[in-house]
Design an enzyme around this catalytic site. Structure first.
Site, PDB file in Angstrom:
ATOM      1  N   GLY A   1       2.242 -22.108  73.098  1.00  8.66           N
ATOM      2  CA  GLY A   1       1.927 -21.038  72.342  1.00  8.66           C
ATOM      3  C   GLY A   1       1.420 -19.782  73.539  1.00  8.66           C
TER       4      GLY A   1
ATOM      5  CG  ASN B   1       5.150 -14.883  72.596  1.00  8.84           C
ATOM      6  OD1 ASN B   1       5.280 -14.338  72.705  1.00  8.84           O
ATOM      7  ND2 ASN B   1       5.996 -16.208  72.415  1.00  8.84           N
TER       8      ASN B   1
ATOM      9  CG  MET C   1       9.179 -25.045  66.572  1.00  9.50           C
ATOM     10  SD  MET C   1      10.910 -23.616  67.217  1.00  9.50           S
ATOM     11  CE  MET C   1      12.140 -24.518  66.975  1.00  9.50           C
ATOM     12  NE  ARG C   2       8.783 -28.583  59.206  1.00 10.71           N
ATOM     13  CZ  ARG C   2       9.203 -30.102  58.936  1.00 10.71           C
ATOM     14  NH1 ARG C   2      10.538 -30.326  60.239  1.00 10.71           N
ATOM     15  NH2 ARG C   2       9.809 -30.123  57.995  1.00 10.71           N
TER      16      ARG C   2
ATOM     17  CG  ASN D   1       9.414 -15.179  63.550  1.00 11.70           C
ATOM     18  OD1 ASN D   1       8.431 -16.256  64.284  1.00 11.70           O
ATOM     19  ND2 ASN D   1      10.576 -15.484  63.698  1.00 11.70           N
TER      20      ASN D   1
ATOM     21  CG  HIS E   1      14.384 -14.669  66.446  1.00  9.87           C
ATOM     22  ND1 HIS E   1      14.536 -15.967  66.264  1.00  9.87           N
ATOM     23  CD2 HIS E   1      16.377 -14.355  67.440  1.00  9.87           C
ATOM     24  CE1 HIS E   1      15.691 -16.388  66.622  1.00  9.87           C
ATOM     25  NE2 HIS E   1      16.591 -14.896  67.507  1.00  9.87           N
TER      26      HIS E   1
ATOM     27  CG  ASP F   1      15.539 -16.467  63.260  1.00 12.18           C
ATOM     28  OD1 ASP F   1      14.570 -16.025  62.888  1.00 12.18           O
ATOM     29  OD2 ASP F   1      16.216 -17.040  63.654  1.00 12.18           O
TER      30      ASP F   1
HETATM   31  C1  GRF Z   1       9.784 -17.296  72.036  1.00 15.28           C
HETATM   32  O1  GRF Z   1      10.333 -18.027  72.912  1.00 15.28           O
HETATM   33  C2  GRF Z   1       9.606 -17.400  70.254  1.00 15.28           C
HETATM   34  O2  GRF Z   1      10.312 -16.122  70.446  1.00 15.28           O
HETATM   35  C3  GRF Z   1      10.184 -18.098  70.514  1.00 15.28           C
HETATM   36  O3  GRF Z   1      10.145 -19.848  70.576  1.00 15.28           O
HETATM   37  C4  GRF Z   1       9.479 -19.318  71.659  1.00 15.28           C
HETATM   38  C5  GRF Z   1       8.251 -19.902  71.591  1.00 15.28           C
HETATM   39  O4  GRF Z   1       7.117 -19.950  72.883  1.00 15.28           O
HETATM   40  N1  GRF Z   1       9.663 -18.164  68.427  1.00 15.28           N
HETATM   41  P1  GRF Z   1       5.964 -20.080  73.181  1.00 15.28           P
HETATM   42  O5  GRF Z   1       5.515 -21.300  72.333  1.00 15.28           O
HETATM   43  O6  GRF Z   1       4.840 -18.342  72.362  1.00 15.28           O
HETATM   44  O7  GRF Z   1       5.218 -19.892  74.848  1.00 15.28           O
END
Ligand code: GRF
Length: 214
Positions: free
Chosen positions: A13, A15, A91-92, A108, A110, A146
């Site tokens: 987490g 982000n 991740m779903r 999202n 990516h 994506d």
């Molecule tokens: C990040 O690299 C994001 O771009 C990808 O999954 C990762 C998640 O990292 N979708 P975090 O859990 O936000 O640290």
């Protein structure tokens, strides 16, 4: 009026934390109303709780199929009054039905310059392809993985000697810059999804080209 955002996570987490931090500013156009995870052990949940944000666990393993999981998740999102969803390492893969319920309201992040390097192991893919510029993308979510219309991107150089890990670190730093910005643009209505394309209310100055190596 601050828009109510639900952040969906499955892991550490970072982000999510960058969105929580940005939303602390009184002039930020969104508030983080909920952090929800499909994994009970997601590290980010503790951070969200410590920040005083409501959390929820909707464990996909507890449901017979994807649709039942999504119905439960949708119920939690609506109960918390979510208006926007920010996927942050969630991740779903959603069914088209769920995505369509949230069209234009779900973002999202990516870790590649889409449309290059979709799916997993994006840094490995970039190193294998030999690109000199790599990066990250915030996009609206559409049913195809994506592939949604792009809201923001940041590019970073791929340096000699880079590994998946050094690239991941350099790019994650930029993810934490562009995601709060992209969410603010969407929450304020400055950026929206119209007819399957992203419309920006303002244009930005031409800053020339990013050339690597320069
Ligand atoms: C990040 O690299 C994001 O771009 C990808 O999954 C990762 C998640 O990292 N979708 P975090 O859990 O936000 O640290």
């Amino acid at each position: 009026m601050r828009r109510r955002v639900a952040v969906l996570i499955s892991g550490r987490g970072s982000n999510m934390a960058s969105l929580i931090e940005a939303a602390r500013r009184p002039d930020y156009p969104a508030e983080i109303a909920l952090v929800a995870s499909n994994r009970p052990d997601a590290g980010g949940l503790a951070h969200a709780e410590a920040a005083g944000i409501a959390t929820a666990i909707v464990d996909h393993k507890a449901f017979p199929d994807r649709a039942a999981f999504e119905d439960a998740l949708d119920g939690v999102l609506r109960r918390h009054g979510a208006e926007l969803i920010a996927l942050a390492g969630f991740m779903r893969v959603f069914t088209a039905g769920f995505v369509e319920r949230w069209t234009g309201q779900m973002l999202n992040i990516h870790p590649s310059l889409l449309p290059l390097f979709k799916g997993l192991y994006t840094h490995r893919q970039a190193l294998k392809a030999g690109v000199l510029v790599h990066g990250c993308t915030v996009h609206f979510v559409v049913p195809e993985l994506d592939s949604g219309p792009i809201v923001a991107q940041a590019a970073v150089p791929v340096l000699p000697g880079d590994t998946e890990n050094t690239l991941a670190v350099r790019i994650l730093k930029q993810e934490h810059v562009i995601y709060p910005r992209a969410l603010a643009w969407v929450a304020s209505g400055r950026t929206r999804l119209e007819g399957g394309r992203v419309s920006f209310c303002e244009t930005w100055e031409n800053r020339g080209a990013l050339v690597v190596p320069d």
